[in-house]
Design an enzyme around this catalytic site. Structure first.
Site, short mmCIF file in Angstrom:
data_model
loop_
_atom_site.label_atom_id
_atom_site.label_comp_id
_atom_site.label_asym_id
_atom_site.label_seq_id
_atom_site.Cartn_x
_atom_site.Cartn_y
_atom_site.Cartn_z
N GLU B 63 34.38 19.57 28.45
CA GLU B 63 35.45 19.90 27.49
C GLU B 63 36.72 19.10 27.70
OE1 GLU B 63 33.49 22.26 28.85
OE2 GLU B 63 32.56 23.20 27.10
N HIS B 132 33.69 35.36 26.27
CA HIS B 132 33.46 34.73 24.97
C HIS B 132 34.16 35.46 23.82
CE1 HIS B 132 30.36 32.42 27.02
NE2 HIS B 132 30.26 31.66 25.95
#
Lengths: 325, 331
Positions: B63, B132
């Site tokens: 990322e 999440h």
């Protein structure tokens, strides 16, 4: 009989390398003085001892190639062509600085020279170099991205992410590790499981080699060859230049973690007198001329200091400029 | 009359990407599983087929480098649109987002700019548990140097994303996972843009101002419809972009209604609602008939079980309760 220096470059180019190393050294030593006087503040990481890397590498690159570096980057900027006066003014925090006094020592930048910045988060420049290389390739520009970093940066996650990415996407990045053996005070063998840094690229199928970073000609030749490979293949390449910084990590560091004996060994390999000696031995120049070069560099540095001293501070209103376009 | 088509928030985003990529060859796109797999949420469906693998690229699961490569590419003359699979993974990219993307223009004295977008789906409510389900908008909003958009409707999704891609500043573009299937009318005009920094008064009213964004705007509208039956007239303001923040619109509204409720999905502590409420208090103190109320996510890591997850996220009913309380207060 061909000699080593003349086999590498014409006389004028060799003298230019010498001059660039001297200018870098005198600039840094002047910075130390200005720091002691309180004219330069904040962090100040000096390059003295490592000049052969910046000078040799820059000579081996094209002007259109991008250069990125970490926070010990004054020499890289100046050798690339940045005006020493504007670099010194930046260090003084003056409005005439190369980044208007907003970046300081660690964040020099000049897009006209394709000098794409000094970055002060260890390893932060890796993915940015990869991105610049991608843009160059996508736009079919004839240029590569040369990314300088220290031995400490190779243990950052984005070192590994970026090497993998550059090879996977076949991007023209030349990684140049300046191994001066210490990440602040931690010696390479205490931070890297594999202390021979150039070998670490095998996991990414990136060719690499080690070069004597105290020998400007060796660095020049290695970088020139590597840059040609990168240009030809559009694959990354990796050079480890073994070098030494004569000062501490920053002005705040007396470098007590290194022995005097070790320091002396490396001082005896100082790249500037080494090249000077060879230039004279090969009959390229005289020691008087070398002294003249030094005097000329001292004048440039003195003028830089004077320019910085006399330059105005940034206006308070400047604080809100340049956040957004 | 502008021609419109009904489509989902997902398809509106997809259309925005397609239109901008057709318009400008310097727009390139990458992220985890965005090309061959067409995106975890299918926002990038059809892009690889239309634009090819030079412009639409799958990346390693890296990322920080996904963002960093976009920073470099933007500096090198492209308009990259990077996708992070979810906002939660942006935490692995915070070095590039905060230390680089937000700072480069400033620390280099304005000599460069970063025309780039980092898209990231986020928000809670899908029983995805603590790692999440986060709403991290306040994290980004805290840092100067970023533009931040967070659309609530398909039309805004299209118009804001197109503006984001054309913006010469780095943009954090948040998308709510629970809105991807929501439908609405979207202008067909390929030059339809929703400008940054202009909040949308999505419902006018006279008794109370509700300031919200993204999915919270949708819930605020549901609450307002319910409250209308009780005779409470709510003005609902959808911020659309968190930076630039259209303070003028919500301050003018709160001054008029004299009451305000600020709704945010992120955690209450140090959340953006505190900042907005404070701006209202400071600017409208003499006009206020009650203290500004905040409705926010609970200060807990998100639990998995849907029964208890629900109480951690503002609902239309919790917003309505806050409005009732603010309105019932006698001045």
């Amino acid at each position: 009989m061909e000699t080593r220096l003349r086999a590498a470059l014409p006389d004028q180019e060799l003298l230019k390398l010498y001059e660039q190393m001297v200018l870098s050294r005198e600039f840094e030593e002047s910075c130390a003085e200005q720091y002691t006087k309180g004219h330069i503040t904040g962090f100040l990481h000096l390059y003295s001892g490592q000049e052969a890397v910046a000078v040799g590498a820059t000579a081996g690159l094209h002007k259109d190639d991008y250069i990125l570096s970490a926070y010990r980057e004054h020499a890289q900027a100046i050798v690339r062509g940045a005006d020493p006066r504007r670099v010194m003014a930046e260090l003084f925090g003056k409005s005439t600085g190369i980044c208007k006094g907003k970046g300081g020592s660690m964040h020099l930048f000049d897009p006209d020279l394709n000098f794409m910045g000094g970055y002060a988060i260890v390893g932060g420049q890796f993915p940015i170099a990869v991105g610049l290389a991608f843009a160059a390739k996508y736009r079919q520009e004839d240029r590569i991205a040369a990314c300088f970093f220290g031995d400490g940066a190779v243990n950052q996650g984005n070192f590994h992410e970026s090497l993998n990415w550059a090879r996977l996407w076949e991007l023209p990045v030349l990684f140049i590790c300046e191994n001066n053996f210490y990440g602040i005070g931690t010696e390479v063998h205490r931070s890297s499981a594999l202390a021979s840094i150039h070998k670490r690229t095998c996991g990414y199928d990136i060719p690499s080699e080690k070069v004597d970073g105290m020998d400007v000609i060796a660095v020049y030749k290695a970088i020139k060859h590597a840059a040609e490979k990168v240009r030809e293949t559009s694959h990354p390449y990796f050079i480890e230049a073994v070098t030494y910084r004569f000062r501490g990590h920053s002005m705040a560091d007396p470098a007590k973690y290194r022995s005097a004996a070790e320091h002396e060994i490396w001082k005896s390999r100082d790249p500037i007198p080494a090249l000077g000696k060879e230039l004279v031995a090969e009959g390229i120049t005289s020691s008087d001329h070398l002294a003249e070069i030094r005097d000329k560099c001292l004048v440039v540095v003195q003028e830089a200091v004077k320019f910085a001293e006399e330059s105005p501070w940034p206006e308070d209103s400047e604080v809100y400029n340049d956040i957004y376009v | 009359m502008t021609s419109m088509s009904e489509m989902t928030y997902r398809d509106a985003l997809n259309l925005a990407l397609k239109e901008e990529m057709r318009r400008d060859p310097s727009v390139v796109l990458w992220g985890e599983d965005v090309a061959l797999y067409e995106g975890s949420f299918k926002v990038t469906r059809g892009l690889l087929a239309e634009f090819g693998e030079e412009r639409v690229r799958d990346t390693p699961i890296s990322e920080n480098t996904i963002v960093g490569v976009a920073v470099g590419a933007a500096m090198g003359g492209l308009r990259p649109v990077a996708e992070l699979m979810t906002v939660n993974f942006a935490l692995l990219a915070m070095d590039q987002i905060i230390n680089h993307m937000a700072k480069i223009r400033y620390m280099f004295g304005g000599q460069t700019y970063l025309p780039m977008v980092v898209r990231m789906p986020g928000g809670g409510g899908s029983q995805l548990a603590a790692q999440h389900s986060q709403s991290l908008e306040s994290y980004f909003m805290h840092c100067p140097g970023l533009h931040i958009a967070y659309p609530s409707t398909p039309a805004d999704a299209k118009g804001l994303l197109k503006s984001a891609i054309r913006d010469n500043n780095p943009v954090i573009f948040l998308e709510h996972e629970l809105l991807y299937n929501s439908k609405g009318e979207v202008p067909d005009d390929p030059d339809f843009l929703v400008p940054f920094g202009r909040a949308n008064v999505v419902r006018t009213g006279t008794d109370v101002t509700i300031v919200a964004y993204a999915r919270m705007s949708i819930l605020a509208l549901q609450a307002a419809a319910e409250l209308e039956k009780e005779g409470i007239s709510c003005e609902v303001i959808d911020l659309r972009t968190l930076c630039p923040l259209d303070t003028e619109t919500f301050i003018a509204s709160a001054r008029r209604t004299g009451r305000a409720v600020v709704v945010e999905e992120c955690w209450r502590t140090a959340g953006l609602g505190g900042d907005i409420a404070h701006r209202i208090h400071e600017a409208c103190f003499d006009s206020l008939l009650a203290p500004v109320r905040r409705v926010a996510g609970l200060d807990v890591p998100m639990p998995y079980s849907r029964k208890i997850e629900k109480i951690c996220i503002p609902q239309a009913e919790t917003i309505a309760d806050a409005v009732r309380e603010v309105v019932s207060r006698k001045s």
